[in-house]
Motif scaffolding. Structure first.
Motif, PDB file in Angstrom:
ATOM      1  N   GLU A  25      -8.065  13.955   2.363  1.00 48.18           N
ATOM      2  CA  GLU A  25      -6.867  14.786   2.332  1.00 48.18           C
ATOM      3  C   GLU A  25      -7.248  16.194   1.884  1.00 48.18           C
TER       4      GLU A  25
ATOM      5  N   TYR B 100       3.238  17.560   5.411  1.00 36.78           N
ATOM      6  CA  TYR B 100       1.993  16.935   5.860  1.00 36.78           C
ATOM      7  C   TYR B 100       1.750  17.196   7.334  1.00 36.78           C
TER       8      TYR B 100
ATOM      9  N   ASN C 240      -1.349  15.943  10.341  1.00 36.85           N
ATOM     10  CA  ASN C 240      -2.616  15.288  10.665  1.00 36.85           C
ATOM     11  C   ASN C 240      -3.334  16.070  11.741  1.00 36.85           C
TER      12      ASN C 240
ATOM     13  N   ASP D  26      -9.432  13.686  12.198  1.00 39.13           N
ATOM     14  CA  ASP D  26      -9.558  12.662  11.160  1.00 39.13           C
ATOM     15  C   ASP D  26      -9.057  13.125   9.800  1.00 39.13           C
TER      16      ASP D  26
ATOM     17  N   SER E  65      -6.136  14.561   7.008  1.00 43.32           N
ATOM     18  CA  SER E  65      -4.743  14.676   6.650  1.00 43.32           C
ATOM     19  C   SER E  65      -4.605  15.936   5.794  1.00 43.32           C
TER      20      SER E  65
END
Ligand code: BGO
Length: 278
Positions: free
Chosen positions: A3, A44, A46, A49, A51
């Motif tokens: 993340e 958030y 994405n 790969d 986040s």
């Protein structure tokens, strides 16, 4: 998956909210910054790969210690929880907006510069040499029209690319001999002081002391000896006797002079290229 913490910083009305909404869509959460009633928005996104957690900082003109908003933004960035800063600027008002940018760069955060409102730039019949601007500042520069969602995909791709490079930001304004001597002196005092967090960019802190940033001064006074504090005070006084000016005024003047020169170099009149954004 990893993340990434991404903070959005910029002046009020630069289009921060529009960029934030474009990046996060409906995946948003609104709360408050700890201890204060200032709204904190997180969202958030994405990408491949990764986040990305996007934190919208309060809109501010500088990283001073004058308002609650400035303190919130500065504390968040200094706490080293951020992997990358998306600095949104109003491209029609570079000179004013780049003040915050220079402060962020002096702090040493990884940064991508977003020239938003590029539709207005085109309308006003000028152009910005983004390669030159990027070379001068040492960070990637992208163009967006947030209200139309233009340039957003490119922004995300470049931001992630920048994070992966993990390059040290090595941005410096040359403040001239008198001030540079005192910056070096104060920086040496801070560097030799075990109380100062090794993660901090001590040149940034030294400039902050010379800017007479109450917040930085208070934090540093907690960590260093009286002897060091007195040496720093002497440094401040010696600038003022040598130049006849207050150190904070000198620093601000030099920053504006740097930005003025930079803007003169990157603005192009009249419009030669069409400003197309993929
Ligand atoms: C109003 N281009 C143009 N032309 N406008 C933009 C762009 C862009 O790329 N990006 C944002 N705006 P915020 P902060 C408004 O709200 O995201 C506009 O403070 C209006 N509102 O739509 O809020 C955006 O979060 C009535 O404009 O900025 C917004 O940084 C009439 O710039 C404003 C005209 O964007 C600020 C505009 C009721």
């Amino acid at each position: 998956a990893d993340e990434l913490i991404v903070a959005i910083a910029g002046n009020p009305n630069s289009g921060k909210t529009s960029i934030f909404n474009q990046l996060t869509g409906t995946k948003q959460h609104v709360g408050n910054w700890p201890g204060v009633t200032v709204e904190k928005k997180e969202g958030y996104l994405n990408y491949k790969d990764l986040s990305l957690k996007i934190v919208d900082l309060p809109g501010i003109y500088s990283l001073g210690a004058y308002s609650e908003d400035e303190l919130i933004a500065k504390d968040f960035l200094l706490s080293k929880g951020t992997d990358l800063v998306i600095n949104v600027v109003d491209a029609t008002n570079l000179e004013r907006n780049l003040y915050l940018t220079t402060q962020l760069l002096e702090m040493g955060v990884q940064l991508i510069l977003v020239l938003n409102m590029y539709d207005e730039v085109s309308k006003k019949n000028f152009n910005i040499d983004i390669e030159k601007l990027s070379d001068f500042l040492g960070v990637p520069v992208v163009r967006t029209i947030a209200t139309k969602g233009k340039g957003i995909n490119n922004l995300v791709a470049r931001a992630v690319e920048e994070f992966r490079k993990d390059m040290a930001i090595n941005f410096k304004i040359d403040y001239g001999n008198d001030i540079e001597r005192e910056i070096a002196e104060i920086k040496a005092i801070l560097d030799s002081n075990p109380g100062i967090n090794r993660d901090y960019n001590t040149r940034y802190l030294a400039v902050g002391i010379l800017e007479q940033d109450e917040h930085i001064i208070k934090e540093i006074e907690k960590e260093i000896t009286n002897y060091s504090i007195n040496r720093i005070r002497k440094s401040l006084e010696s600038i003022e006797t040598e130049t006849g000016e207050e150190s904070d005024a000198l620093i601000v003047e030099k920053k504006y002079a740097f930005i003025h020169g930079l803007v003169n170099d990157v603005l192009k009149f009249p419009l030669i290229n069409r400003n197309e954004i993929s």
